[in-house]
Design an enzyme around this catalytic site. Sequence first.
Site, PDB file in Angstrom:
ATOM      1  N   LEU A  80       1.112   2.253 -24.354  1.00 40.24           N
ATOM      2  CA  LEU A  80       0.659   3.593 -24.818  1.00 40.24           C
ATOM      3  C   LEU A  80      -0.177   4.270 -23.882  1.00 40.24           C
ATOM      4  O   LEU A  80      -0.943   3.564 -23.304  1.00 40.24           O
ATOM      5  CB  LEU A  80      -0.221   3.357 -26.194  1.00 40.24           C
ATOM      6  CG  LEU A  80      -0.664   4.507 -26.780  1.00 40.24           C
ATOM      7  CD1 LEU A  80       0.329   5.294 -27.433  1.00 40.24           C
ATOM      8  CD2 LEU A  80      -2.140   4.487 -27.607  1.00 40.24           C
ATOM      9  N   TYR A 112       0.011   7.947 -35.785  1.00 42.78           N
ATOM     10  CA  TYR A 112      -1.184   8.179 -36.192  1.00 42.78           C
ATOM     11  C   TYR A 112      -2.082   8.514 -34.782  1.00 42.78           C
ATOM     12  O   TYR A 112      -1.589   8.373 -33.530  1.00 42.78           O
ATOM     13  CB  TYR A 112      -1.963   6.963 -36.615  1.00 42.78           C
ATOM     14  CG  TYR A 112      -2.116   5.602 -35.833  1.00 42.78           C
ATOM     15  CD1 TYR A 112      -1.138   5.048 -35.157  1.00 42.78           C
ATOM     16  CD2 TYR A 112      -3.418   5.151 -35.383  1.00 42.78           C
ATOM     17  CE1 TYR A 112      -1.394   3.877 -34.361  1.00 42.78           C
ATOM     18  CE2 TYR A 112      -3.739   4.159 -34.482  1.00 42.78           C
ATOM     19  CZ  TYR A 112      -2.504   3.560 -33.892  1.00 42.78           C
ATOM     20  OH  TYR A 112      -2.869   2.713 -33.126  1.00 42.78           O
TER      21      TYR A 112
HETATM   22  N1  PDD Z   1      -6.055   1.938 -30.044  1.00 43.10           N
HETATM   23  N2  PDD Z   1      -2.958   0.686 -25.963  1.00 43.10           N
HETATM   24  C1  PDD Z   1      -2.746   0.502 -27.363  1.00 43.10           C
HETATM   25  C2  PDD Z   1      -1.786  -0.574 -27.939  1.00 43.10           C
HETATM   26  C3  PDD Z   1      -3.846   1.262 -28.332  1.00 43.10           C
HETATM   27  O1  PDD Z   1      -3.616   0.886 -29.691  1.00 43.10           O
HETATM   28  C4  PDD Z   1      -4.882   1.924 -27.850  1.00 43.10           C
HETATM   29  C5  PDD Z   1      -5.634   2.582 -28.741  1.00 43.10           C
HETATM   30  C6  PDD Z   1      -4.829   2.208 -26.234  1.00 43.10           C
HETATM   31  C7  PDD Z   1      -5.699   3.193 -25.784  1.00 43.10           C
HETATM   32  O2  PDD Z   1      -5.262   4.328 -26.245  1.00 43.10           O
HETATM   33  P1  PDD Z   1      -6.729   5.499 -26.226  1.00 43.10           P
HETATM   34  O3  PDD Z   1      -7.403   5.503 -25.064  1.00 43.10           O
HETATM   35  O4  PDD Z   1      -5.797   6.662 -26.523  1.00 43.10           O
HETATM   36  O5  PDD Z   1      -7.409   5.139 -27.634  1.00 43.10           O
HETATM   37  C8  PDD Z   1      -3.730   1.697 -25.601  1.00 43.10           C
HETATM   38  C9  PDD Z   1      -6.748   2.606 -31.170  1.00 43.10           C
HETATM   39  C10 PDD Z   1      -8.096   2.829 -30.714  1.00 43.10           C
HETATM   40  C11 PDD Z   1      -6.397   1.790 -32.273  1.00 43.10           C
HETATM   41  O6  PDD Z   1      -5.460   1.786 -32.700  1.00 43.10           O
HETATM   42  O7  PDD Z   1      -7.507   1.340 -32.850  1.00 43.10           O
END
Ligand code: PDD
Length: 292
Positions: free
Chosen positions: A203, A33
């Site tokens: 991530l 996703y």
């Molecule tokens: N989550 N690490 C994890 C485990 C995450 O699920 C997320 C983001 C991030 C930050 O990634 P980014 O800056 O690309 O949003 C880091 C999203 C927002 C979610 O699952 O709701």
Amino acid sequence: MKNITFINNKFVKHSNAKISIEDRGFLFADSIYELISVFDNNAIDTDQHLDRLESSLKEIKIKYKFNKNKFKKVFEKLIKVNNVINGYIYIQITRGVAERKHEFPKNYSPTTIVFTKHLNIDKKIYKNGVKIITIEDLRWLRRDIKSTSLLPNILSKQIAVEKNAFESWLIDDGVITEGSSSNAWIITNSNTIITHPANNKILKGVTRETLIKILKKNNFKIKEKPFNLIEAKNAKEAFLTSSTLSVLPVVKIDNYNISNGKPGDVTKKIINLYNDYIFKNKSSISKELKIA
Ligand code: PDD
């Protein structure tokens, strides 16, 4: 208010968007996703999110006719028809519907869904900062893939919520990797900004990547290296990043106050720099959000 969703090449009423109970996304979390933030009708860092989506598809070997421009057109249409001012676009792709066997089906057609949500984040959390707890990182070792297999993430978030905390920071082998749904950062007493390196243990957040570029451009000292709980508790300041939250100050780690329990000056500067980036052409909103 209209709520239209994209499912397998069709735009339908959100309540009519349905998938089979034999979809592998539902049965096995055989699916990936993305979540893209929308601020002031604008999707943020769309290219970077779509690049990561394509890379996640490759990593879990879903055969997919990936078309970046088509996705962009879908996003534009959904933002418009659903009138998303502030919110997000959620995209999920699964390996499709098949008889329940663990191995990949011989032939399959992936399921694609894209929907939007409105979001109204309480500005108070940026002014006051949030408390986080730390907890063992129980996830698999391919955290770089944005998989929907999120059980350890949701369980650790739930423990945080039950302890009246906003987020949990996960500890693997003595090192803080990231949050359950965000990346983790500290600022040392010598003003060095530290976040875990982008490898299989975290991530690689799009917000993280964008912020690193902004910080380097503005001559901040930044190091992508692991840090432990003691370094975090002794930090001058701390914050977390994610697409939905942008840059959010952390003022308490496991009941231990960071920067006197209030958002620190460096973090405030960073928030403003990031907000300026988001609203580069929309100065009125940028000013409204400035907190320093
Ligand atoms: N989550 N690490 C994890 C485990 C995450 O699920 C997320 C983001 C991030 C930050 O990634 P980014 O800056 O690309 O949003 C880091 C999203 C927002 C979610 O699952 O709701």
